[in-house]
Write a protein that holds these residues in place. Structure first.
Motif, PDB file in Angstrom:
ATOM      1  N   TYR A   1      10.463  -1.221  -7.558  1.00 26.79           N
ATOM      2  CA  TYR A   1      10.525  -0.988  -9.006  1.00 26.79           C
ATOM      3  C   TYR A   1       9.235  -0.321  -9.485  1.00 26.79           C
ATOM      4  CZ  TYR A   1      11.332  -1.727 -13.978  1.00 26.79           C
ATOM      5  OH  TYR A   1      11.513  -1.521 -15.326  1.00 26.79           O
ATOM      6  N   ALA A   2       8.094  -0.815  -9.007  1.00 29.22           N
ATOM      7  CA  ALA A   2       6.806  -0.250  -9.421  1.00 29.22           C
ATOM      8  C   ALA A   2       6.695   1.222  -9.013  1.00 29.22           C
ATOM      9  CB  ALA A   2       5.667  -1.061  -8.815  1.00 29.22           C
ATOM     10  N   LYS A   3       7.137   1.542  -7.809  1.00 32.46           N
ATOM     11  CA  LYS A   3       7.082   2.936  -7.355  1.00 32.46           C
ATOM     12  C   LYS A   3       8.007   3.819  -8.189  1.00 32.46           C
ATOM     13  CE  LYS A   3       5.699   2.235  -2.528  1.00 32.46           C
ATOM     14  NZ  LYS A   3       6.098   2.403  -1.107  1.00 32.46           N
ATOM     15  N   ALA A   4       9.187   3.299  -8.525  1.00 30.91           N
ATOM     16  CA  ALA A   4      10.107   4.057  -9.376  1.00 30.91           C
ATOM     17  C   ALA A   4       9.505   4.260 -10.761  1.00 30.91           C
ATOM     18  CB  ALA A   4      11.443   3.324  -9.474  1.00 30.91           C
ATOM     19  N   PHE A   5       8.872   3.215 -11.280  1.00 27.25           N
ATOM     20  CA  PHE A   5       8.209   3.304 -12.581  1.00 27.25           C
ATOM     21  C   PHE A   5       7.116   4.372 -12.537  1.00 27.25           C
ATOM     22  CE2 PHE A   5       5.422   2.250 -16.020  1.00 27.25           C
ATOM     23  CZ  PHE A   5       6.212   1.644 -16.984  1.00 27.25           C
TER      24      PHE A   5
ATOM     25  N   ASP B   1       0.986  -8.689  -7.281  1.00 27.74           N
ATOM     26  CA  ASP B   1      -0.346  -8.162  -6.961  1.00 27.74           C
ATOM     27  C   ASP B   1      -0.251  -6.936  -6.058  1.00 27.74           C
ATOM     28  OD1 ASP B   1      -1.565 -10.067  -8.485  1.00 27.74           O
ATOM     29  OD2 ASP B   1      -2.162 -11.351  -6.812  1.00 27.74           O
ATOM     30  N   ALA B   2       0.626  -7.008  -5.053  1.00 28.61           N
ATOM     31  CA  ALA B   2       0.783  -5.884  -4.128  1.00 28.61           C
ATOM     32  C   ALA B   2       1.325  -4.652  -4.850  1.00 28.61           C
ATOM     33  CB  ALA B   2       1.713  -6.283  -2.986  1.00 28.61           C
ATOM     34  N   ALA B   3       2.231  -4.869  -5.803  1.00 32.01           N
ATOM     35  CA  ALA B   3       2.799  -3.746  -6.552  1.00 32.01           C
ATOM     36  C   ALA B   3       1.743  -3.080  -7.424  1.00 32.01           C
ATOM     37  CB  ALA B   3       3.967  -4.231  -7.401  1.00 32.01           C
ATOM     38  N   TYR B   4       0.895  -3.884  -8.072  1.00 30.74           N
ATOM     39  CA  TYR B   4      -0.172  -3.304  -8.897  1.00 30.74           C
ATOM     40  C   TYR B   4      -1.196  -2.565  -8.040  1.00 30.74           C
ATOM     41  CZ  TYR B   4       1.501  -5.933 -12.961  1.00 30.74           C
ATOM     42  OH  TYR B   4       2.257  -6.422 -13.993  1.00 30.74           O
ATOM     43  N   GLU B   5      -1.448  -3.084  -6.848  1.00 26.62           N
ATOM     44  CA  GLU B   5      -2.396  -2.418  -5.954  1.00 26.62           C
ATOM     45  C   GLU B   5      -1.854  -1.063  -5.504  1.00 26.62           C
ATOM     46  OE1 GLU B   5      -4.792  -3.248  -1.748  1.00 26.62           O
ATOM     47  OE2 GLU B   5      -3.572  -4.826  -2.667  1.00 26.62           O
ATOM     48  N   ALA B   6      -0.543  -1.005  -5.250  1.00 27.02           N
ATOM     49  CA  ALA B   6       0.071   0.252  -4.820  1.00 27.02           C
ATOM     50  C   ALA B   6       0.234   1.231  -5.983  1.00 27.02           C
ATOM     51  CB  ALA B   6       1.429  -0.027  -4.179  1.00 27.02           C
ATOM     52  N   CYS B   7       0.388   0.701  -7.197  1.00 25.98           N
ATOM     53  CA  CYS B   7       0.612   1.541  -8.385  1.00 25.98           C
ATOM     54  C   CYS B   7      -0.363   1.113  -9.477  1.00 25.98           C
ATOM     55  CB  CYS B   7       2.050   1.413  -8.864  1.00 25.98           C
ATOM     56  SG  CYS B   7       3.292   1.763  -7.607  1.00 25.98           S
TER      57      CYS B   7
END
Length: 593
Positions: free
Chosen positions: A129-133, A43-49
């Motif tokens: 990973y999300a930020k790299a994506f 959830d935090a990764a989707y919120e950031a990206c």
């Protein structure tokens, strides 16, 4: 323009869109409690990206790790022939051993998150990973499926650039897309199910990627297998007759294992690799050749790798067991020296010795047991497939079709004296409705540690197990209904007297409820079906459940809490051991109605 030239791996005819305008529901309660613990990390990764489609991160994580935060504690085998280790929820590789790309370093550089943070925290692992994506996604239009898959490839550990790398990469991408198309996964992980046209996306590779159910003969020995050969630098000519089968697990992904066996520096291979999700089989070495998978046992064995990590139970699927059993039955039909009855099944002996954990030399080329684990051959250092592999279930699948003797009526005898070698006998006792079966053993003598008797509470060997006996007499055994199943197995040598027993159909007696000391970590107790075990430990907890006869019912490792399905267990009392990994210190009595 994307950094990676995608057309080499996926045809240009890709047209299915990931709709970024979809409104996704909040994550629902996950059925797998182990995965549920990491919901906040995703959830935090989707919120950031927010431009990353919901479900995509979970799909990549599940493909690589089944949504487990991998650390060194998940690995039991090491050495130059072992696959490169993947870490964290996203399965990032630190040391590619000259074959795999070291995507931990790439993700760290693109995200600005240190490698130490990525390795140490599930939240940091997914977020990095999300930020790299997101960083790589800016270089593509991100309008079609191919754009997302292109970024996934760039962030993958799998090698690219040569023809031999195509199939492993395609297999990984197919698993990601299949996850997103799966309704159960969508419900479990809280995203809206996708409708990706896999046939259009994977074009000429589609038939190969969906091989289960198809006949893909090509050059394989097994008609249902895909033929994707390892290079001749990873196997040699066979000079001995085939007389046994070795069961392995990959300790890595299906695609990663196939890629690893194509790397000449690995100096390792197996004849077959089986996918966890659907049981797809890829053959990489002809059976006429010697694959390099079990040291001194290579010359006379066929090696089968199963996609799994040894202590993540979700990898060991029914689809993989069934597919593997089908393959072994086919092997048995082609080699007279390999008999399905000689499949390893005595995982735990009456004295407590666990033959499915650690190394146990059960003999070499002339040994009685012909289908056994890597851990059971001489001169080995690997302990796969380990305690999570269900040998008893596997034996039953391999030996499907055993004749059944049916005994019906109010009473009778079930004697089996002076039995022979390599026996598998099954009896079903059926009494009138409204009664239960009482089986009373008057004498009982089996070869210690080798020949065993099982009794099941139902009409076949897949019914709930009442117990298993070897050195001790069962005494009197009762079913919960009017049907009981009895199974006997003997090994290849040494007989004993067998047994004499009488059975009767008797009226049932009500079970008086047992007063239990309430243990807040196990609830509900008593239970009629599911129950939850909650640990107050930080980190992983080991759990094993035994019945009153000392037979292991289930063994797993979890974090925080786990829900266990017990509706198929026989009514009775069970002992739950849980606590520190490899040293569980709590024991709780559970009553199952």
């Amino acid at each position: 323009m994307c950094i990676f030239v995608f057309k080499f791996y996926v045809m240009k005819r890709l047209f299915v869109l990931f709709s970024l305008s979809l409104i996704f529901p909040l994550c629902v309660l996950a059925q797998n409690v182990e995965s549920q613990n990491y919901e906040s990390a995703f959830d935090a990764a989707y919120e950031a990206c927010p431009t990353i489609p919901k479900g995509l991160l979970e799909a990549i994580s599940f493909t690589n790790t089944h949504c487990h935060h991998l650390t060194d504690a998940y690995y039991f085998n090491d050495g130059p022939d072992a696959m490169p280790r993947a870490y964290g929820l996203m399965g990032l590789v630190k040391d590619g051993k000259g074959c795999f790309r070291e995507n931990l370093q790439l993700v760290s550089e693109l995200s600005g998150v240190s490698e130490t943070e990525i390795l140490g925290s599930p939240d940091a692992n997914v977020l990095a990973y999300a930020k790299a994506f997101k960083c790589l996604a800016k270089k593509c239009k991100m309008a079609e499926t191919k754009d997302y898959l292109s970024v996934i490839q760039q962030l993958s550990e799998l090698p690219i650039g040569e023809e031999k790398d195509v199939y492993p990469m395609q297999s990984m991408l197919y698993s990601v897309c299949s996850f997103m198309n799966d309704e159960k996964h969508a419900e479990q992980y809280g995203f809206t199910k996708y409708d990706i046209d896999l046939k259009a996306v994977f074009a000429e590779h589609y038939d190969m990627l969906t091989a289960p159910g198809l006949i893909v003969q090509r050059e394989s020995d097994y008609p249902a297998a895909i033929w994707d050969p390892a290079p001749d630098c990873n196997y040699s000519e066979r000079t001995m007759d085939v007389s046994a089968v070795v069961i392995h697990y990959t300790e890595g992904s299906y695609a990663g294992c196939i890629s690893w066996f194509k790397n000449c520096d690995a100096q390792v291979s197996a004849h077959y690799v089986i996918r966890s999700s659907d049981g797809q089989v890829t053959q990489m070495v002809r059976e006429a050749d010697k694959a390099w998978h079990a040291r001194t046992a290579n010359g006379y064995t066929i090696g089968i790798e199963h996609e799994a990590y040894g202590n993540i139970w979700s990898f060991f699927t029914d689809a993989m067991y069934q597919s593997s059993a089908n393959l072994v039955r086919d092997i048995c039909s082609r080699y007279e020296s390999i008999d399905g009855h000689r499949t390893f099944y005595r995982d735990t002996l009456d004295n407590g010795t666990c033959l499915n954990q650690g190394l146990h030399d059960l003999g070499g080329e002339n040994a009685c047991v012909k289908i056994r684990g890597h851990q059971h051959y001489p001169d080995q250092s690997h302990t796969d497939p380990g305690p999570y592999w269900d040998w008893n279930y596997y034996y039953k699948l391999i030996n499907e079709g055993t004749p059944v003797t049916v005994l019906e009526g109010e009473e009778g005898r079930l004697d089996h004296q002076y039995y022979g070698d390599d026996e598998r006998k099954i009896w079903v006792i059926r009494g009138p409705e409204g009664k239960i079966i009482s089986l009373d053993f008057k004498s009982f003598d089996l070869e210690k540690d080798f020949d065993f008797l099982w009794v099941y509470d139902g009409d076949d060997v897949y019914a709930p197990k009442i117990g298993r006996w070897n050195t001790q007499s069962p005494g009197t055994v009762h079913s919960s209904g009017n049907v009981m199943c009895v199974e006997f197995r003997s090994d290849c040598a040494t007989h004993a007297l067998g047994w004499q027993a009488e059975w009767k159909a008797i009226k049932t007696k009500p079970i008086e409820p047992e007063v239990l000391e309430i243990e807040p970590g196990v609830f509900p107790n008593p239970t009629t079906g599911k129950f939850t075990v909650k640990s107050d430990r930080e980190g992983l907890t080991d759990l094993t459940v035994f019945d009153v006869y000392g037979n292991m019912i289930i063994s797993l490792r979890f974090q925080n809490s786990v829900e266990i399905e017990a509706s198929n267990w026989a009514s009775g009392v069970y002992m739950i051991h849980y606590g520190e990994p490899n040293r569980p210190d709590k024991v709780v009595k559970l009553v199952k109605w």
